[in-house]
Enzyme design. Structure first.
Site, short mmCIF file in Angstrom:
data_model
loop_
_atom_site.label_atom_id
_atom_site.label_comp_id
_atom_site.label_asym_id
_atom_site.label_seq_id
_atom_site.Cartn_x
_atom_site.Cartn_y
_atom_site.Cartn_z
N LYS A 93 38.05 16.18 38.17
CA LYS A 93 38.64 16.54 36.80
C LYS A 93 37.82 16.13 35.61
O LYS A 93 38.47 16.74 34.54
CB LYS A 93 39.95 15.72 36.75
CG LYS A 93 40.88 15.44 38.06
CD LYS A 93 42.19 14.60 37.86
CE LYS A 93 42.62 14.18 39.02
NZ LYS A 93 43.49 12.98 38.78
N GLU A 139 29.27 20.25 35.23
CA GLU A 139 29.75 18.80 35.38
C GLU A 139 29.69 18.20 34.13
O GLU A 139 29.22 18.29 33.19
CB GLU A 139 28.62 18.22 36.05
CG GLU A 139 29.11 18.11 37.53
CD GLU A 139 30.15 17.12 37.98
OE1 GLU A 139 30.93 16.75 37.35
OE2 GLU A 139 30.01 16.70 39.20
N ASP A 140 30.61 16.87 33.99
CA ASP A 140 30.51 15.85 32.99
C ASP A 140 29.44 15.11 32.92
O ASP A 140 28.92 14.65 32.09
CB ASP A 140 31.99 15.26 32.74
CG ASP A 140 32.39 14.82 34.02
OD1 ASP A 140 32.14 15.47 35.28
OD2 ASP A 140 32.99 13.54 33.95
N ASP A 165 25.16 11.24 38.20
CA ASP A 165 24.80 9.74 38.26
C ASP A 165 24.26 9.65 39.55
O ASP A 165 22.83 9.68 39.54
CB ASP A 165 26.20 8.95 38.36
CG ASP A 165 26.22 7.66 38.18
OD1 ASP A 165 24.95 7.20 38.31
OD2 ASP A 165 27.21 6.80 37.89
N LYS A 201 22.64 10.70 34.07
CA LYS A 201 22.30 9.22 34.07
C LYS A 201 21.31 8.97 35.31
O LYS A 201 21.20 8.62 36.30
CB LYS A 201 23.56 8.36 34.50
CG LYS A 201 23.41 6.77 34.47
CD LYS A 201 24.37 6.04 34.94
CE LYS A 201 25.56 6.05 34.10
NZ LYS A 201 26.78 5.12 34.73
N PHE A 213 28.59 1.78 32.20
CA PHE A 213 30.02 2.42 32.62
C PHE A 213 30.63 3.20 31.49
O PHE A 213 31.08 2.63 30.46
CB PHE A 213 30.82 1.51 33.36
CG PHE A 213 31.96 2.35 34.17
CD1 PHE A 213 31.62 2.88 35.45
CD2 PHE A 213 33.34 2.50 33.47
CE1 PHE A 213 32.55 3.66 36.09
CE2 PHE A 213 34.14 3.16 34.35
CZ PHE A 213 33.61 3.97 35.67
N ASP A 270 36.64 9.05 33.40
CA ASP A 270 37.86 7.89 33.57
C ASP A 270 37.32 6.64 34.25
O ASP A 270 36.23 6.62 34.95
CB ASP A 270 38.78 8.64 34.70
CG ASP A 270 38.12 8.53 36.06
OD1 ASP A 270 37.28 9.21 36.39
OD2 ASP A 270 38.97 7.96 36.82
N ARG A 283 40.36 9.36 30.08
CA ARG A 283 39.73 10.61 30.07
C ARG A 283 40.10 11.44 28.71
O ARG A 283 39.24 12.20 28.06
CB ARG A 283 40.45 11.49 31.11
CG ARG A 283 40.16 11.26 32.56
CD ARG A 283 40.64 12.12 33.42
NE ARG A 283 40.72 11.95 34.81
CZ ARG A 283 39.72 11.97 35.67
NH1 ARG A 283 38.48 12.14 35.22
NH2 ARG A 283 39.98 11.52 37.06
C1 PRP Z 1 32.70 11.71 38.62
C2 PRP Z 1 31.98 12.61 37.55
C3 PRP Z 1 31.32 13.63 38.36
C4 PRP Z 1 30.62 12.53 39.57
C5 PRP Z 1 29.29 12.26 39.06
O1 PRP Z 1 33.67 12.32 39.40
O2 PRP Z 1 33.19 13.56 37.08
O3 PRP Z 1 31.86 14.54 39.02
O4 PRP Z 1 31.64 11.70 39.65
O5 PRP Z 1 28.89 10.99 40.02
P1 PRP Z 1 27.80 11.25 41.03
O6 PRP Z 1 26.63 11.88 40.60
O7 PRP Z 1 27.61 9.75 41.44
O8 PRP Z 1 28.49 12.07 42.39
P2 PRP Z 1 34.82 11.67 40.32
O9 PRP Z 1 34.42 11.86 41.59
O10 PRP Z 1 35.04 10.25 39.60
O11 PRP Z 1 36.03 12.46 39.86
P3 PRP Z 1 36.62 13.01 38.45
O12 PRP Z 1 35.90 13.95 38.02
O13 PRP Z 1 38.25 13.32 39.09
O14 PRP Z 1 36.98 11.89 37.86
MG MG Z 2 36.32 9.76 38.14
MN MN Z 3 33.93 14.71 38.54
#
Ligand code: PRP
Ligand code: MG
Ligand code: MN
Length: 179
Positions: A42, A98-99, A102, A130, A151, A158, A164
């Site tokens: 999301k 993507e947002d 990480d 990151k 963080f 979120d 968010r």
């Molecule tokens: C978060 C973020 C990316 C992902 C990045 O999503 O929005 O999609 O983690 O992290 P990574 O590189 O360590 O995989 P999350 O899984 O928290 O779901 P969300 O977007 O619904 O918050």
């Molecule tokens: Mg998340």
């Molecule tokens: Mn995500």
């Protein structure tokens, strides 16, 4: 500013400028093509809408919902496909949006899943990158900001599903998630 935020990292104006720059880059690179933008739910919701409105062409949009954090502040490493796209991407120019990038696990998972379906090309645009968080290899083609290893919440990001809708990206006070 919200009380749980230690400091604002990127203001609404900073984010708008980044969207304009990335939108111009993508508009230039995809001239004459008809790419499909796949937003990763999301977290991407605000960036997806702001970025795509900076494009100088009509965009085809779909969403995929994957989740990896399961509520905490660190990725569990286990990726769950919650909802798939419904567009056939074979032979298409695809851009994953993507947002934040990480650990890289989400993107690595998506690349594997989507490559199998034989897109013509597959690129990635992320608002935040990151690099210090990386656990598996993952690289974005378009990056808004390289961010420090803290963080972050807001503008889609979120902590246990909240924060968010803050209009900026900020650092969450550690005491908020320490107890
Ligand atoms: C978060 C973020 C990316 C992902 C990045 O999503 O929005 O999609 O983690 O992290 P990574 O590189 O360590 O995989 P999350 O899984 O928290 O779901 P969300 O977007 O619904 O918050
Ligand atoms: Mg998340
Ligand atoms: Mn995500």
């Amino acid at each position: 500013m919200n009380n749980d935020i230690e400091r604002v990292l990127y203001s609404q104006d900073d984010i708008k400028a980044a969207c304009q720059r990335l939108g111009a880059d993508i508009t230039r690179d995809y001239a004459g093509k008809k790419p499909l933008f796949i937003g990763v739910l999301k977290g991407v919701i605000f960036f997806m809408t702001d970025l795509l409105r900076e494009l100088d062409f009509l965009a085809d949009i779909d969403f995929i919902d994957v989740s990896s954090y399961h509520g905490g502040t660190a990725s569990t490493g286990e990726i769950t496909l919650v909802h798939d796209i419904d567009t056939d991407i074979s032979g298409r120019d695809v851009i994953i949006v993507e947002d934040i990038l990480d650990t890289g696990r989400t993107l690595a998972y998506l690349r594997d899943r989507l490559s199998e379906r034989k897109p013509k090309s597959l690129k990635v645009c992320t608002l935040l990158d990151k690099p210090e968080g990386r656990v598996v290899e993952a690289k974005a083609d378009y990056v808004g900001f390289n961010v420090p290893n803290e963080f972050l919440v807001g503008y889609g990001l979120d902590y246990v599903e909240y924060y968010r809708n803050l209009p900026y990206v900020g650092v969450l006070k550690p005491e908020v998630y320490a107890n």
